[in-house]
Design a protein around this motif. Structure first.
Motif, PDB file in Angstrom:
ATOM      1  N   ASP A 159      12.347   2.136   9.196  1.00  0.00           N
ATOM      2  CA  ASP A 159      11.319   1.225   9.712  1.00  0.00           C
ATOM      3  C   ASP A 159      10.701   0.525   8.502  1.00  0.00           C
ATOM      4  OD1 ASP A 159       8.920   0.065  10.543  1.00  0.00           O
ATOM      5  OD2 ASP A 159       8.422   1.685  11.922  1.00  0.00           O
ATOM      6  N   ILE A 160      10.995  -0.766   8.321  1.00  0.00           N
ATOM      7  CA  ILE A 160      10.528  -1.488   7.138  1.00  0.00           C
ATOM      8  C   ILE A 160       9.002  -1.541   7.085  1.00  0.00           C
ATOM      9  CG2 ILE A 160      10.556  -3.704   5.923  1.00  0.00           C
ATOM     10  CD1 ILE A 160      13.184  -2.178   5.810  1.00  0.00           C
ATOM     11  N   ASN A 161       8.358  -1.697   8.240  1.00  0.00           N
ATOM     12  CA  ASN A 161       6.890  -1.754   8.255  1.00  0.00           C
ATOM     13  C   ASN A 161       6.274  -0.437   7.777  1.00  0.00           C
ATOM     14  OD1 ASN A 161       4.468  -3.385   9.113  1.00  0.00           O
ATOM     15  ND2 ASN A 161       4.137  -1.568  10.379  1.00  0.00           N
ATOM     16  N   LYS A 162       6.858   0.661   8.202  1.00  0.00           N
ATOM     17  CA  LYS A 162       6.367   1.971   7.781  1.00  0.00           C
ATOM     18  C   LYS A 162       6.558   2.158   6.280  1.00  0.00           C
ATOM     19  CE  LYS A 162       6.895   6.923   8.700  1.00  0.00           C
ATOM     20  NZ  LYS A 162       7.640   7.952   9.483  1.00  0.00           N
ATOM     21  N   LEU A 163       7.707   1.755   5.759  1.00  0.00           N
ATOM     22  CA  LEU A 163       7.963   1.874   4.322  1.00  0.00           C
ATOM     23  C   LEU A 163       7.003   0.984   3.530  1.00  0.00           C
ATOM     24  CD1 LEU A 163      11.867   1.849   4.320  1.00  0.00           C
ATOM     25  CD2 LEU A 163      10.368   3.818   3.945  1.00  0.00           C
ATOM     26  N   TRP A 164       6.711  -0.195   4.068  1.00  0.00           N
ATOM     27  CA  TRP A 164       5.754  -1.102   3.426  1.00  0.00           C
ATOM     28  C   TRP A 164       4.365  -0.458   3.370  1.00  0.00           C
ATOM     29  CZ3 TRP A 164       5.747  -6.263   1.557  1.00  0.00           C
ATOM     30  CH2 TRP A 164       4.488  -6.805   1.352  1.00  0.00           C
ATOM     31  N   ALA A 165       3.952   0.138   4.483  1.00  0.00           N
ATOM     32  CA  ALA A 165       2.630   0.772   4.546  1.00  0.00           C
ATOM     33  C   ALA A 165       2.517   1.883   3.508  1.00  0.00           C
ATOM     34  CB  ALA A 165       2.382   1.323   5.949  1.00  0.00           C
ATOM     35  N   GLU A 166       3.563   2.674   3.391  1.00  0.00           N
ATOM     36  CA  GLU A 166       3.547   3.771   2.420  1.00  0.00           C
ATOM     37  C   GLU A 166       3.499   3.236   0.990  1.00  0.00           C
ATOM     38  OE1 GLU A 166       7.074   5.886   3.404  1.00  0.00           O
ATOM     39  OE2 GLU A 166       6.217   6.840   5.204  1.00  0.00           O
ATOM     40  N   ASN A 221       2.332   0.372  -0.067  1.00  0.00           N
ATOM     41  CA  ASN A 221       1.098  -0.355  -0.372  1.00  0.00           C
ATOM     42  C   ASN A 221      -0.166   0.420  -0.015  1.00  0.00           C
ATOM     43  OD1 ASN A 221       1.829  -3.348  -1.218  1.00  0.00           O
ATOM     44  ND2 ASN A 221       3.297  -2.741   0.360  1.00  0.00           N
ATOM     45  N   LYS A 222       0.031   1.664   0.444  1.00  0.00           N
ATOM     46  CA  LYS A 222      -1.094   2.546   0.764  1.00  0.00           C
ATOM     47  C   LYS A 222      -2.068   1.912   1.755  1.00  0.00           C
ATOM     48  CE  LYS A 222      -0.873   5.042  -3.640  1.00  0.00           C
ATOM     49  NZ  LYS A 222       0.445   4.475  -4.010  1.00  0.00           N
ATOM     50  N   VAL A 223      -1.501   1.386   2.838  1.00  0.00           N
ATOM     51  CA  VAL A 223      -2.305   0.846   3.932  1.00  0.00           C
ATOM     52  C   VAL A 223      -1.868   1.518   5.227  1.00  0.00           C
ATOM     53  CG1 VAL A 223      -2.796  -1.373   2.851  1.00  0.00           C
ATOM     54  CG2 VAL A 223      -0.710  -1.101   4.209  1.00  0.00           C
ATOM     55  N   GLU A 224      -2.684   1.380   6.253  1.00  0.00           N
ATOM     56  CA  GLU A 224      -2.425   2.098   7.499  1.00  0.00           C
ATOM     57  C   GLU A 224      -1.428   1.388   8.414  1.00  0.00           C
ATOM     58  OE1 GLU A 224      -4.819   3.514  11.540  1.00  0.00           O
ATOM     59  OE2 GLU A 224      -5.942   2.697   9.839  1.00  0.00           O
ATOM     60  N   SER A 250      -7.888  -4.839   4.609  1.00  0.00           N
ATOM     61  CA  SER A 250      -7.148  -4.189   3.518  1.00  0.00           C
ATOM     62  C   SER A 250      -5.657  -4.490   3.621  1.00  0.00           C
ATOM     63  CB  SER A 250      -7.388  -2.669   3.535  1.00  0.00           C
ATOM     64  OG  SER A 250      -6.984  -2.108   4.774  1.00  0.00           O
ATOM     65  N   GLU A 251      -5.133  -4.570   4.868  1.00  0.00           N
ATOM     66  CA  GLU A 251      -3.719  -4.887   5.062  1.00  0.00           C
ATOM     67  C   GLU A 251      -3.413  -6.325   4.635  1.00  0.00           C
ATOM     68  OE1 GLU A 251      -4.122  -1.196   7.384  1.00  0.00           O
ATOM     69  OE2 GLU A 251      -5.393  -2.939   7.061  1.00  0.00           O
ATOM     70  N   TYR A 252      -4.294  -7.244   4.984  1.00  0.00           N
ATOM     71  CA  TYR A 252      -4.075  -8.650   4.602  1.00  0.00           C
ATOM     72  C   TYR A 252      -4.163  -8.822   3.090  1.00  0.00           C
ATOM     73  CZ  TYR A 252      -3.939 -10.530   9.316  1.00  0.00           C
ATOM     74  OH  TYR A 252      -3.557 -10.841  10.601  1.00  0.00           O
ATOM     75  N   ARG A 253      -5.158  -8.202   2.482  1.00  0.00           N
ATOM     76  CA  ARG A 253      -5.310  -8.328   1.027  1.00  0.00           C
ATOM     77  C   ARG A 253      -4.115  -7.726   0.309  1.00  0.00           C
ATOM     78  NH1 ARG A 253     -11.491  -6.336   1.775  1.00  0.00           N
ATOM     79  NH2 ARG A 253     -12.471  -8.395   2.098  1.00  0.00           N
ATOM     80  N   ALA A 254      -3.631  -6.569   0.785  1.00  0.00           N
ATOM     81  CA  ALA A 254      -2.469  -5.931   0.168  1.00  0.00           C
ATOM     82  C   ALA A 254      -1.228  -6.802   0.342  1.00  0.00           C
ATOM     83  CB  ALA A 254      -2.235  -4.554   0.783  1.00  0.00           C
ATOM     84  N   TYR A 255      -1.095  -7.399   1.522  1.00  0.00           N
ATOM     85  CA  TYR A 255       0.065  -8.261   1.790  1.00  0.00           C
ATOM     86  C   TYR A 255       0.072  -9.463   0.854  1.00  0.00           C
ATOM     87  CZ  TYR A 255       2.978 -11.724   4.200  1.00  0.00           C
ATOM     88  OH  TYR A 255       3.919 -12.676   4.485  1.00  0.00           O
ATOM     89  N   TYR A 256      -1.037 -10.170   0.792  1.00  0.00           N
ATOM     90  CA  TYR A 256      -1.092 -11.370  -0.052  1.00  0.00           C
ATOM     91  C   TYR A 256      -0.943 -11.036  -1.533  1.00  0.00           C
ATOM     92  CZ  TYR A 256      -2.359 -14.352   3.906  1.00  0.00           C
ATOM     93  OH  TYR A 256      -2.350 -15.066   5.078  1.00  0.00           O
TER      94      TYR A 256
END
Length: 322
Positions: A202-209, A211-214, A292-298
């Protein structure tokens, strides 16, 4: 006495005529143009498209057929509201289009699928992976997740890019390739047609891990023209309330949503929606709860490919405050 009565009557008629004239001169508010791509983003507004809730103004729901047309429409300021890829929201702002992000339509729904189980991304080394979205979100997030694991896609594996997910899916279903990247709802359709296929990562799950976001990365978001926010804040709030309800309803009523999708040509078929609603990552709309998710993404995109978000991280005013 008669003169006094006549004077009063004349004044009353004049006042009435003035009031009628003012009402006649009042123009009804222009319809609000709401644009979005067909697919998962479209079904997030499924119940609104079907029920047309009363919000104080007419809303024109417009399905856009291609990403390029949607991008052009936003950058030129043609839409009052739209569901767009989150990087496009930043690109548009960098080019002077004054929109604010009001909430998340979908979180990441990309998955690596294959016929053989793998314990980690290292299992992809030396493999050929069919993928899509060259220069777009799929390439970006996949490469960033791989890089986080120390994998260089240009050296350690062979990524073969197709024009779209619609070209990747048949290769997996037919067995012509054993590993590929798919989004929902194409994933559910492929899994139903080839029982040997399974979700590997799951790419979204790997991204969350990484970038340390939920919640992962915000794949698409609802943007609202700043001018509309300032001119009609009550309508904007009502719209956001109805859209949030639409998302909740979609998650709770996949079978009915499937029917609406087919009736209104929103993209996904009923079976794919019923089977894949959980993997579509619809929900958790409020942008205020996901900053926090948006800031981490950008920040991550800025470090990886600045032009993907217009060359700079958007300022905090891009986020709509309720």
């Amino acid at each position: 006495m008669k003169k006094t009565v006549m004077t009063i009557l004349v004044l009353m008629i004049a006042a009435f005529a003035t009031g009628c004239s003012e009402k006649a001169s009042e123009k009804p508010a222009e319809p609000v143009v709401f644009k979005f791509m067909e697919g998962v983003t479209a079904i997030t507004a499924g119940s609104m498209i079907s029920e047309k809730p009363e919000m104080g103004r007419d809303v024109e729901y417009e399905i856009i057929s291609s990403p390029d047309l949607l991008a052009s429409s936003i950058i030129q300021g043609e839409a009052d509201m739209a569901i767009v890829p989150t990087n496009l929201a930043a690109q548009a702002r960098a080019k002077g289009a004054d929109y604010v992000i009001a909430g998340t339509a979908t979180w990441g729904n990309l998955y690596i699928v294959g016929t053989e189980a793998m314990e980690s991304l290292d299992g992809l080394k030396g493999k050929t992976v069919q993928t899509f979205g060259k220069g777009l979100t799929p390439e970006l997030v996949l490469n960033m997740v791989l890089a986080e694991e120390g994998i260089d896609p240009e050296v350690d594996m062979d990524l073969e890019y197709m024009n779209s997910a619609a070209e990747v899916a048949p290769l997996l279903v037919s067995g012509k390739t054993s590993i590929g990247l798919l989004p929902e709802p194409a994933l559910s359709s492929a899994l139903a047609k080839n029982k040997d296929l399974k979700v590997l990562f799951d790419i979204n799950k790997l991204w969350a891990e990484a970038n340390k976001v939920e919640k992962g990365y915000p794949q698409s978001c609802l943007v609202v023209k700043k001018e509309l926010v300032e001119e009609d804040p009550e309508f904007v709030e009502k719209f956001l309330e109805e859209y949030s309800k639409s998302i909740e309803w979609a998650l709770e009523n996949p079978e009915e949503l499937g029917t609406i999708s087919e009736e209104h040509s929103l993209g996904p078929d009923s079976e794919s929606i019923v089977n894949g609603i959980g993997r579509m990552n619809i929900g958790q709309f409020s942008v205020g709860e996901s900053l926090s998710e948006y800031r981490a993404y950008y920040k991550s995109v800025m470090d990886f490919d600045p032009e993907f978000i217009g060359g700079s991280i958007p300022d905090e005013e891009i986020y709509y405050e309720r």
